[in-house]
Structure formats: C-alpha cells, structure tokens
Design an enzyme around this catalytic site. Structure first.
Site, mmCIF file in Angstrom:
data_model
loop_
_atom_site.group_PDB
_atom_site.id
_atom_site.type_symbol
_atom_site.label_atom_id
_atom_site.label_comp_id
_atom_site.label_asym_id
_atom_site.label_seq_id
_atom_site.Cartn_x
_atom_site.Cartn_y
_atom_site.Cartn_z
ATOM 1 N N HIS A 211 -7.894 35.700 10.071
ATOM 2 C CA HIS A 211 -6.788 34.913 10.658
ATOM 3 C C HIS A 211 -5.956 34.258 9.711
ATOM 4 O O HIS A 211 -6.339 33.881 8.710
ATOM 5 C CB HIS A 211 -7.725 33.905 11.679
ATOM 6 N N HIS B 167 -15.264 27.375 9.783
ATOM 7 C CA HIS B 167 -15.177 25.903 9.616
ATOM 8 C C HIS B 167 -16.502 25.379 9.885
ATOM 9 O O HIS B 167 -17.254 25.878 11.115
ATOM 10 C CB HIS B 167 -14.205 25.223 10.657
ATOM 11 N N ASP C 198 -4.804 27.301 6.698
ATOM 12 C CA ASP C 198 -6.102 26.809 6.273
ATOM 13 C C ASP C 198 -7.398 27.839 5.767
ATOM 14 O O ASP C 198 -7.908 27.494 5.033
ATOM 15 C CB ASP C 198 -6.959 25.828 7.593
ATOM 16 N N HIS D 99 -7.872 32.023 18.150
ATOM 17 C CA HIS D 99 -6.929 31.324 18.822
ATOM 18 C C HIS D 99 -5.480 31.782 18.518
ATOM 19 O O HIS D 99 -4.397 31.078 19.315
ATOM 20 C CB HIS D 99 -7.058 29.722 18.669
HETATM 21 FE FE1 FEO Z 1 -7.085 28.326 13.333
HETATM 22 FE FE2 FEO Z 1 -8.783 27.464 11.074
HETATM 23 O O1 FEO Z 1 -7.363 28.056 11.688
#
Ligand code: FEO
Length: 395
Positions: free
Chosen positions: A79, A225, A83, A145
């Site tokens: 993705h 994360h 980040d 997402h």
């Molecule tokens: Fe959708 Fe952690 O970036």
C-alpha cells in the site's frame, strides 16, 4: 534497529512515539504509532513495505545494519500511502534496479507520488513469489483502505502481512500483542477501524471471508502499524467481522457544544432521563469543542444511538459540531439512531438543521428533537429528562 520475529523474518520498521496526529490533523494518535516494515531472509530476500518520509534516512541506515542493500531481491509494496512508501526514494537511490512488487494501482500511486521509473512488477490475487523454503502469495484488497492495498501471505511461517488492516496507531517497543496492555491495543484498533476503515465495512467482510475460505494456517498477523498479532491472531479477525457488521454496544452518547451552558444543562438532563429509564445502558456525555473528535467518533461507533446538541449560532450550528457531522457522514455508520437538541434565543433553527444533516448522513432519526428558549429552568430541564426517557424507550 531490527527485531527478529521468526527465524526468517525481522521487523525493520520505525516506532514513532512522537506522532500525535496522522493524515494531517484528521486523526489523533495519542499513543504514537509505528511504520512496520519486514525483512524476509530465505534463499531469496524480500522487504515488505518501508517507512514514512521523515524517517527515510533513518530507515535506510537501520536497514543497512541488517543487510547489504544489494542483497535485497524483491521489494513488496502492499500500500503506497506515504507512511509506507515514503522511504522508497532513499532506498531506491541505493538499489535502483530492485523489482518492486505491487498492484497495478500501487504502481500508479508510486509513480504519482515519486515520479520515478522504477522496475515495477504488477501482482494480482493468487500470484506467488517463491523465496526458497517459503513462498509469498498475494491477495489484492482494494479499498482496504486505498485502491492499491494488498495483503501478503507467507507460507512456511504462516504469516499474514496485512498492511493497514488489523493495525493500530500504538507505539510499543514490545512488538507483540501478548506483551502489551490488551485494552489499550483494542481501543486503538477500534479507533483505527472506526476512523479509517468503517466506511469500507462491506469490503472488510467480503475480504475476510475470502481469506478465511482459503483455510490458511495462521501463526501471526503482521500489520503495518502497531503490534503484531501473535497470541491467537484469529481474535482480531473475528473482532473485525463484528466491527464490520453495524457494530454497537448498549451505549448512548450525547455530544454537544455550548456557548453559555444552556445546551450543556439540556445534555445532562436528557442523560439523566435516559439513565432513569434504562439503568443498564452506558451513557456518555462529550463536549465536541473540548474532546478529541476521533475519540468522539469512536464512542459513536460503539453506540446504538446518539444525540447531537448545539445552540443556534448565526442561524446554524457551531464549528465543532459541523466538523463532526461531516465526519459522521463520511464514515457511513450503519444502523445508528439519533436525534438533536439545543438551546436558542430567537431563530432556533439548529435542531432542525442538525436533524436534516444526520438524516443525510444515513442515520435513523428517532424524533424531531428538543429545543429550549434561553436558559432552561427546572421545568424545562424536567422536560429534557422526560425527553431522554422517551428517547431510550423509542429505540
Ligand atoms: Fe493507509 Fe498506513 O497508510
């Protein structure tokens, strides 16, 4: 520095204890976060995801302590929000020809962000990448997402790399779910789901069912994360299925803004009525101008019903309530009931406007709401209490 999580997999991400907001100021991250990146060393070596732009040099320097960069055979970008893709420019400066495996949408997003002509390999669901004793299998997960999102399953070690899915903005040096406070992690996982994934809930359910149907053995879920789900990784999958299915607890939340305390007094009286009519329901009262917006949304996510209160200001409603309503609309909560309340001096339009706004956000309206002129006296507050009783009875 890297942290070995299995014989073949090393965590090489960045723990960001300082992060207090994410997506600009759109999402609060009181507990910090991490940008998890994973280095897989088998006969071939693969790197899964990178880190956020401010830490690009730190990320690459730390990676160099783990491995000579030219020994990385494949980069897997699941993705490409910055980040996770932010350290690519710094990394590719050192190993410009290394293939980047990603979805076609992922390639478009990387090109759109960094404007580089790297060696992209587009993957589709079911494509595999043998590494030696282990094999990576890719599963596209569009809109979980972003359109580019994909998951990666590592057979042999039975790990699902899920990128943002099952993630939490939660900084910890411990890495695994069995080494941290479970209630803290679950709150952050729920807040993450509510604020980032809730609007995509139908896709969440579909994708999880698709993956469960594959009957893959699962030792660990490694998101991008927060903590790694190592102890009973299925628990977060089962919880996601509940959250994606119009989740609610036996809770009613009152969210209000107030100029001179009249609407606050109404909120308290309505809450009292709710509690008197149903002693089992959890009632929370939150001032929209003082509480964190994403925590408020998380409380609404948990609620079966909620009330929005605001005095009439400039023939409308307040800044804090307006922002919150926009977010409620965007997050597409399902099967929630609501009504509005507020004090007024002359035009008194806010309650009607709030009701319309809630209706347009797909919320089921319980009734026309309640409004009181100027400062409510005891009789008016008694009306509010009765209103609260009726509200809870009509759910
Ligand atoms: Fe959708 Fe952690 O970036």
């Amino acid at each position: 520095m890297g942290k070995q999580i299995t014989p073949k997999v090393t965590w090489v991400g960045k723990i960001d204890w300082e992060l207090k907001t994410f997506h600009g100021d759109e999402l609060s991250t009181h507990k910090g976060s991490s940008y998890n990146s994973y280095l897989i060393r088998d006969e071939k070596t693969a790197l899964i995801d990178t880190s956020w732009i401010p830490y690009d040099k730190e990320f690459v320097n730390n990676l160099k302590q783990e491995i000579e960069l030219n020994k990385i055979d494949y980069i897997i970008m699941q993705h490409n929000e910055c980040d996770h893709s932010g350290a690519l420019v710094e990394l590719m400066r050192e190993i410009p020809n290394t293939p980047i495996y990603c979805t076609a949408k992922g390639e478009a997003i990387i090109r759109g962000h960094y404007h580089k002509d790297w060696n992209f390999v587009n993957i589709k669901t079911g494509d595999t990448l043998p590494l030696g004793e282990t094999t990576l299998t890719f599963v596209e997960a569009p809109m979980l997402h972003w359109p580019d999102t994909m998951f990666t399953y590592m057979s042999g070690e039975n790990i699902l790399f899920s990128n943002d899915g099952f993630g939490q903005h939660f900084a910890t040096e411990s890495l695994f779910n069995d080494a941290v406070d479970s209630s803290e992690v679950y709150y952050e996982a729920m807040k993450y789901y509510c604020n980032i994934l809730n609007l995509f809930s139908p896709m969440v359910t579909k994708k999880i069912k698709e993956i469960l149907a594959m009957n893959l053995p699962l030792n660990m879920i490694c998101p991008s994360h927060g903590i790694i789900w190592k102890d009973n990784p299925e628990q977060i999958v089962e919880t996601y299925l509940k959250w994606a299915d119009a989740y609610q607890e036996n809770q009613i939340t009152l969210v209000y803004d107030t100029m001179w305390q009249s609407t606050r007094l109404m909120a308290q009286a309505i809450a009292k009525g709710i509690q008197e009519a149903d002693g089992n329901v959890t009632v929370k009262i939150l001032n929209a101008a003082k509480e964190d917006k994403n925590d408020i949304l998380t409380e609404i996510f948990k609620s079966k019903a909620f009330l929005i209160g605001c005095p009439t200001i400039n023939n409308g409603y307040s800044y804090a309530i307006a922002g919150l309503l926009e977010m409620i609309k965007g997050l597409k909560f399902k099967k929630k009931k609501a009504a509005a309340f507020g004090s007024y001096g002359w035009s008194g339009d806010a309650v009607k406007q709030l009701t319309e706004k809630l209706q347009n956000a797909g919320i089921e309206i319980v009734n026309d709401g309640i409004r009181k002129l100027w400062v409510p006296d005891n009789a008016m507050l008694e009306d509010c209490k009765e209103y609260g009783k009726e509200f809870v009875k009509s759910l």
